[in-house]
Motif scaffolding. Structure first.
Motif, PDB file in Angstrom:
ATOM      1  N   ASP A 421       4.158   9.624   3.289  1.00  0.00           N
ATOM      2  CA  ASP A 421       3.168   9.706   2.306  1.00  0.00           C
ATOM      3  C   ASP A 421       3.498   8.946   1.008  1.00  0.00           C
ATOM      4  OD1 ASP A 421       1.659  11.400   3.843  1.00  0.00           O
ATOM      5  OD2 ASP A 421       2.214  13.262   2.929  1.00  0.00           O
ATOM      6  N   GLY A 422       4.790   8.544   0.664  1.00  0.00           N
ATOM      7  CA  GLY A 422       4.985   7.923  -0.646  1.00  0.00           C
ATOM      8  C   GLY A 422       4.819   6.343  -0.382  1.00  0.00           C
ATOM      9  N   LEU A 423       4.541   5.820   0.830  1.00  0.00           N
ATOM     10  CA  LEU A 423       4.392   4.611   0.713  1.00  0.00           C
ATOM     11  C   LEU A 423       2.704   4.161   0.371  1.00  0.00           C
ATOM     12  CD1 LEU A 423       5.915   4.244   4.577  1.00  0.00           C
ATOM     13  CD2 LEU A 423       6.957   3.598   2.122  1.00  0.00           C
ATOM     14  N   PRO A 424       2.706   2.833   0.242  1.00  0.00           N
ATOM     15  CA  PRO A 424       1.153   2.568   0.047  1.00  0.00           C
ATOM     16  C   PRO A 424       0.411   2.923   1.248  1.00  0.00           C
ATOM     17  CG  PRO A 424       2.787   0.768  -0.435  1.00  0.00           C
ATOM     18  CD  PRO A 424       3.672   1.722   0.021  1.00  0.00           C
ATOM     19  N   LEU A 425      -1.046   2.752   0.801  1.00  0.00           N
ATOM     20  CA  LEU A 425      -2.132   3.374   1.677  1.00  0.00           C
ATOM     21  C   LEU A 425      -1.946   2.616   3.118  1.00  0.00           C
ATOM     22  CD1 LEU A 425      -4.957   4.716  -0.187  1.00  0.00           C
ATOM     23  CD2 LEU A 425      -3.568   6.055   1.350  1.00  0.00           C
ATOM     24  N   SER A 426      -1.733   1.404   2.971  1.00  0.00           N
ATOM     25  CA  SER A 426      -1.979   0.490   3.990  1.00  0.00           C
ATOM     26  C   SER A 426      -0.560   0.501   5.032  1.00  0.00           C
ATOM     27  CB  SER A 426      -2.096  -1.011   3.682  1.00  0.00           C
ATOM     28  OG  SER A 426      -0.802  -1.240   2.965  1.00  0.00           O
ATOM     29  N   ALA A 427       0.326   1.552   4.730  1.00  0.00           N
ATOM     30  CA  ALA A 427       1.292   1.819   5.731  1.00  0.00           C
ATOM     31  C   ALA A 427       1.025   2.200   7.174  1.00  0.00           C
ATOM     32  CB  ALA A 427       2.390   2.765   5.144  1.00  0.00           C
ATOM     33  N   THR A 428      -0.154   3.111   7.024  1.00  0.00           N
ATOM     34  CA  THR A 428      -0.742   3.822   8.006  1.00  0.00           C
ATOM     35  C   THR A 428      -1.876   2.968   8.787  1.00  0.00           C
ATOM     36  OG1 THR A 428      -2.199   5.100   6.873  1.00  0.00           O
ATOM     37  CG2 THR A 428      -0.052   6.136   7.270  1.00  0.00           C
ATOM     38  N   GLN A 429      -2.066   1.834   8.489  1.00  0.00           N
ATOM     39  CA  GLN A 429      -3.027   1.348   9.250  1.00  0.00           C
ATOM     40  C   GLN A 429      -2.350   1.027  10.663  1.00  0.00           C
ATOM     41  OE1 GLN A 429      -3.366  -2.497   7.178  1.00  0.00           O
ATOM     42  NE2 GLN A 429      -2.526  -3.694   8.623  1.00  0.00           N
ATOM     43  N   LEU A 430      -3.317   0.905  11.617  1.00  0.00           N
ATOM     44  CA  LEU A 430      -2.576   0.678  13.200  1.00  0.00           C
ATOM     45  C   LEU A 430      -2.619  -0.899  13.353  1.00  0.00           C
ATOM     46  CD1 LEU A 430      -4.264   3.443  15.385  1.00  0.00           C
ATOM     47  CD2 LEU A 430      -1.895   3.477  14.184  1.00  0.00           C
ATOM     48  N   SER A 431      -3.522  -1.689  12.916  1.00  0.00           N
ATOM     49  CA  SER A 431      -3.451  -2.957  13.128  1.00  0.00           C
ATOM     50  C   SER A 431      -2.212  -3.484  12.778  1.00  0.00           C
ATOM     51  CB  SER A 431      -4.651  -3.536  12.462  1.00  0.00           C
ATOM     52  OG  SER A 431      -4.753  -3.336  10.918  1.00  0.00           O
ATOM     53  N   ARG A 432      -2.093  -4.560  13.060  1.00  0.00           N
ATOM     54  CA  ARG A 432      -0.731  -5.458  12.994  1.00  0.00           C
ATOM     55  C   ARG A 432      -0.573  -6.049  11.592  1.00  0.00           C
ATOM     56  NH1 ARG A 432       2.011  -8.388  17.405  1.00  0.00           N
ATOM     57  NH2 ARG A 432       1.370  -7.129  19.229  1.00  0.00           N
ATOM     58  N   GLY A 433       0.569  -5.754  10.787  1.00  0.00           N
ATOM     59  CA  GLY A 433       0.524  -6.384   9.618  1.00  0.00           C
ATOM     60  C   GLY A 433       2.020  -6.603   9.236  1.00  0.00           C
ATOM     61  N   GLU A 434       2.448  -7.078   8.120  1.00  0.00           N
ATOM     62  CA  GLU A 434       3.908  -7.197   7.721  1.00  0.00           C
ATOM     63  C   GLU A 434       4.260  -5.674   7.387  1.00  0.00           C
ATOM     64  OE1 GLU A 434       5.176 -10.103   7.677  1.00  0.00           O
ATOM     65  OE2 GLU A 434       3.573 -10.701   8.929  1.00  0.00           O
ATOM     66  N   PRO A 435       5.570  -5.906   7.113  1.00  0.00           N
ATOM     67  CA  PRO A 435       6.300  -4.485   6.689  1.00  0.00           C
ATOM     68  C   PRO A 435       5.317  -4.188   5.342  1.00  0.00           C
ATOM     69  CG  PRO A 435       8.115  -6.007   7.378  1.00  0.00           C
ATOM     70  CD  PRO A 435       6.706  -6.760   7.302  1.00  0.00           C
ATOM     71  N   VAL A 436       5.343  -2.771   5.006  1.00  0.00           N
ATOM     72  CA  VAL A 436       4.325  -2.547   3.928  1.00  0.00           C
ATOM     73  C   VAL A 436       5.178  -2.651   2.590  1.00  0.00           C
ATOM     74  CG1 VAL A 436       4.570  -0.001   4.077  1.00  0.00           C
ATOM     75  CG2 VAL A 436       2.342  -0.957   3.450  1.00  0.00           C
ATOM     76  N   LEU A 437       6.283  -2.895   2.833  1.00  0.00           N
ATOM     77  CA  LEU A 437       7.302  -2.975   1.473  1.00  0.00           C
ATOM     78  C   LEU A 437       8.036  -4.078   1.687  1.00  0.00           C
ATOM     79  CD1 LEU A 437       8.912   0.569   0.340  1.00  0.00           C
ATOM     80  CD2 LEU A 437       6.644  -0.328  -0.118  1.00  0.00           C
ATOM     81  N   PRO A 438       8.095  -4.833   0.592  1.00  0.00           N
ATOM     82  CA  PRO A 438       9.161  -6.190   0.508  1.00  0.00           C
ATOM     83  C   PRO A 438      10.306  -5.606   0.483  1.00  0.00           C
ATOM     84  CG  PRO A 438       7.965  -6.005  -1.293  1.00  0.00           C
ATOM     85  CD  PRO A 438       7.351  -5.096  -0.744  1.00  0.00           C
ATOM     86  N   THR A 439      11.396  -6.254   1.176  1.00  0.00           N
ATOM     87  CA  THR A 439      12.870  -6.014   0.877  1.00  0.00           C
ATOM     88  C   THR A 439      13.285  -7.059  -0.185  1.00  0.00           C
ATOM     89  OG1 THR A 439      12.977  -5.458   3.227  1.00  0.00           O
ATOM     90  CG2 THR A 439      14.938  -5.675   1.987  1.00  0.00           C
ATOM     91  N   GLU A 440      13.589  -6.383  -1.318  1.00  0.00           N
ATOM     92  CA  GLU A 440      14.149  -7.510  -2.406  1.00  0.00           C
ATOM     93  C   GLU A 440      15.758  -7.142  -2.413  1.00  0.00           C
ATOM     94  OE1 GLU A 440      10.353  -6.757  -5.167  1.00  0.00           O
ATOM     95  OE2 GLU A 440      12.475  -6.542  -5.959  1.00  0.00           O
ATOM     96  N   TYR A 441      16.427  -8.507  -2.190  1.00  0.00           N
ATOM     97  CA  TYR A 441      18.143  -8.421  -2.657  1.00  0.00           C
ATOM     98  C   TYR A 441      18.457  -8.726  -3.834  1.00  0.00           C
ATOM     99  CZ  TYR A 441      18.622  -8.320   2.709  1.00  0.00           C
ATOM    100  OH  TYR A 441      18.157  -7.824   3.998  1.00  0.00           O
ATOM    101  N   VAL A 442      19.300  -7.655  -4.050  1.00  0.00           N
ATOM    102  CA  VAL A 442      19.815  -7.928  -5.606  1.00  0.00           C
ATOM    103  C   VAL A 442      21.439  -8.096  -5.512  1.00  0.00           C
ATOM    104  CG1 VAL A 442      20.174  -6.857  -7.728  1.00  0.00           C
ATOM    105  CG2 VAL A 442      17.968  -6.570  -6.480  1.00  0.00           C
ATOM    106  N   SER A 443      21.924  -9.354  -6.008  1.00  0.00           N
ATOM    107  CA  SER A 443      23.495  -9.119  -5.925  1.00  0.00           C
ATOM    108  C   SER A 443      24.048  -8.678  -7.208  1.00  0.00           C
ATOM    109  CB  SER A 443      23.996 -10.462  -5.235  1.00  0.00           C
ATOM    110  OG  SER A 443      23.632 -11.513  -6.051  1.00  0.00           O
ATOM    111  N   GLY A 444      24.879  -8.152  -7.159  1.00  0.00           N
ATOM    112  CA  GLY A 444      25.621  -7.391  -8.519  1.00  0.00           C
ATOM    113  C   GLY A 444      26.829  -8.077  -8.891  1.00  0.00           C
TER     114      GLY A 444
END
Lengths: 444, 444
Positions: A421-444
């Motif tokens: 429920d905390g994901l953007p609405l398009s998370a639950t579309q059944l059609s193919r798509g990219e991961p609904v969240l991008p993964t960002e890398y941060v190096s400390g």
């Protein structure tokens, strides 16, 4: 408790043999070479989601904790390893005392994940951590694949309950774990008695076509079933002619008939016809259960049909086209010596053939946007930025070898709904798509 | 022996919970209705092969025999069923005495099959046979799916050995059964220690990338491994730079180095380069093992490469796109009463949605052509035609509840090679096609 919790009717003493041969030979070589006790961190992550999927679902964490706790080399196992010459005597002696005494952090069960999410981190000596690779991956890869399919089906089903009934389509023990993972992903019940016994998941079921065929007439079969199980039972109405079966069913059970089940044919068409027929017969509260080779797309296509529950088998237990979650277990950091205070140094295999490996011990946080919806999966090394501190994803699972995160299966199930429920609405579309969240890398 | 043989490090007392809830409620209703003891015959068959496959492979038969032998309702299980209200008291009392006392015939393990082949037939009272549905299907559907993939990979690999290493990609117990099925289908060894322990399958393995990364240099890692395992070991050469690793490997181990393993990159290209380099370094007998996400097509494409062995994981244990074999367990005949001499009458569900079900107890024979090659799978009811009598496929597995067909796993493995060799040449094409034998139905 030193018994392995495999979802079996009974416990077995050890999970230590659910291990690849090379984990043990590596321990032998590292013991001999003096590197076995270097402090090390291994991380579990998936380089990608199955093609077109919008999110992954972490499942099996609770089973991993049991497997780690029960990972002991019993005398019978040591004898086998010695006789086969898998490892030498000094290694056997070390294995005899083995008990994981390190730390495990991870995404809690039911949480969603994305490419690169550090789903689990195992820290301790190299030898004690490397041994756990195979069994941890087996559990997470299987259970997460099933839970991801279950979650999509649960989205497609909306408020209608889903029944897991895939036991016959997968290995008999996978079936038990699959029922558990399906429950985490949103299913309500299972046909599998072992899953009911082991995990307390509600079990359901009434009859198959063979029961109808056993009797001289369909009426005889319905009568026998109703006399035994009461009018609230579910009668299977597609052995011969559906319309005739529905008429007979209501005659035999009365308008209080619990449900009818349709297991073949054009379910959309049949559900409408059967609903109309039941209503005309006064059986307005009789429910319609459908169960014929469903997947999330078929379930979604039945949203407009008067269906009250779905039973799903094959496509659930085989991950709806993706039966394994492609998680890996990689050494990401290790000390240069076995001194207890030696700092961990990031390590990574050189990238080749597109396999991304990022070295270093990682934290992860799900960054919310101004409205509180998740907008990125942030994975980093070093210090956690202050603004993300409250949104971190890894929790303590094992500390100093002690499991610290046991929870009821319902907790994981509820967590999954919140995470999705905390994901953007398009998370639950059944059609193919990219991961609904991008993964960002941060190096400390 | 009343312990269940699940491919576990140890035996567990019962397989009776690997059962769908509805099998028990059917028993309850049939006991109450007086039909439970009608003599019945159930058959296992697949309506189709996975799309494009030319033949199926029967695997898991030996595990089915163990599961049937150990299918007992222990007090703990009965208590669970009673407390949950799964079945009533008279049914619990019947279950407490349950032991399969009927007959089972079937295709022997390793045999090939086609759509409609009666792979297994279970005869006895309705109640005693219906209970076995779930566990029999779980085993055969899983194991046959893996064996079919293994067989295609074995064809693609020709004389080069195949190593099963998929444990981490599937449920930890599926992994053990998968290693067994892969061995039946033609693999030579497994990484899975539990499969070695339980089934005596040779286990192999040396080291992973983590072992190299644990060390300060690749040379240190190779030195530690060679000192521990000898020069005959397999060194993993793709952690950093392959050419440099191969040079280091031969320097450390000498030209007697057993093998190098390549786990990423363009395997065709790398195998050629590494072979040339090894030969130039005088390591002419050092073998090359490749292990990166292989399936039967990738294996076939490497036939021209100087590769000595293949390690296969994900695609093997997930059936190379078809993780379950779609076998069903159907009541095909039953008596009209529970008189011991009442004849069996064919029964079948009405065909709907293209699901073919043929009633009646069936025989099966593989008809040879004039050259002795198989030309048809003939499935019939009634008398077996004289010319087919010597070509029948079903053998006795259980008689009066006693297992009569235990055999070594090697026997199934050898049978599979013979069975595949008896098929038309086009059976082993990897490209999609129809089943290589037509199934002909004959009614007697």
């Amino acid at each position: 408790m030193n018994t392995a919790d495999l979802g079996l009717p009974v416990a077995v003493p050890s999970t230590a043999l659910f291990t690849d041969h090379y984990e043990l030979t590596m321990v032998q070589a590292a013991l001999r070479g003096g590197t076995a006790h270097r402090r090390s961190a291994f991380e579990v992550f998936a380089r990608r989601l199955p093609e077109g999927r919008r999110y992954g679902v972490v499942a099996g964490t609770g089973r991993v904790l049991d497997a780690v706790e029960n990972f002991r080399f019993e005398p019978e196992i040591l004898r086998f390893l010695g006789e086969r010459g898998v490892v030498d005597e000094p290694t056997l002696a070390w294995l005899a005392d083995y008990r994981f005494r390190g730390d495990i952090k991870g995404y809690p069960e039911g949480e969603v994940y994305f490419p690169g999410s550090p789903i689990m981190r195992v820290e301790g000596s190299f030898a004690e951590c490397v041994l756990l690779e195979t069994v941890i991956l087996s559990i997470l890869n299987h259970d997460s694949a099933v839970a991801a399919a279950a979650s999509r089906m649960a989205v497609a089903a909306g408020d209608r309950p889903l029944i897991e009934m895939g036991a016959r389509r997968t290995h008999e023990l996978s079936a038990v774990a699959a029922a558990r993972a399906a429950y985490v992903g949103g299913f309500s019940s299972t046909s599998d008695l072992a899953a009911g016994f082991r995990y307390g998941i509600p079990t359901v079921g009434t009859s198959a076509h063979s029961f109808t065929l056993l009797h001289d007439t369909e009426r005889d079969a319905f009568t026998a079933q109703v006399e035994s199980m009461g009018a609230g039972t579910t009668l299977l109405v597609d052995t011969y002619d559906v319309a005739e079966a529905v008429r007979t069913a209501v005659e035999v059970a009365g308008p209080g008939l619990g449900a009818v089940r349709i297991d073949s044919g054009d379910l959309l068409l049949l559900a409408h016809r059967v609903r109309q027929q039941l209503d005309e017969l006064g059986a307005r509260d009789t429910r319609i259960v459908v169960t014929s080779d469903l997947d999330e797309y078929a379930i979604a296509s039945l949203a407009v049909a008067p269906v009250d529950a779905y039973g799903v088998g094959t496509q659930l237990v085989t991950g709806s086209g993706h039966p394994t979650a492609a998680m890996v277990y990689k050494l990401v950091a290790r000390a240069d010596s076995d001194a207890p205070d030696a700092p961990l140094r990031p390590v990574a295999k050189k990238s080749m053939g597109g396999k991304l490996s990022v070295g270093g011990v990682k934290w992860a946080a799900r960054r919310p946007d101004a409205d509180g919806m998740a907008e990125a999966e942030v994975v980093g090394t070093g210090e956690v930025p202050e603004e993300l501190a409250a949104h971190q994803l890894l929790v303590d699972l094992v500390r100093g070898g002690e499991v610290v995160a046991r929870e009821r299966l319902e907790a994981a199930r509820e967590r999954h709904v919140r995470a999705r429920d905390g994901l953007p609405l398009s998370a639950t579309q059944l059609s193919r798509g990219e991961p609904v969240l991008p993964t960002e890398y941060v190096s400390g």
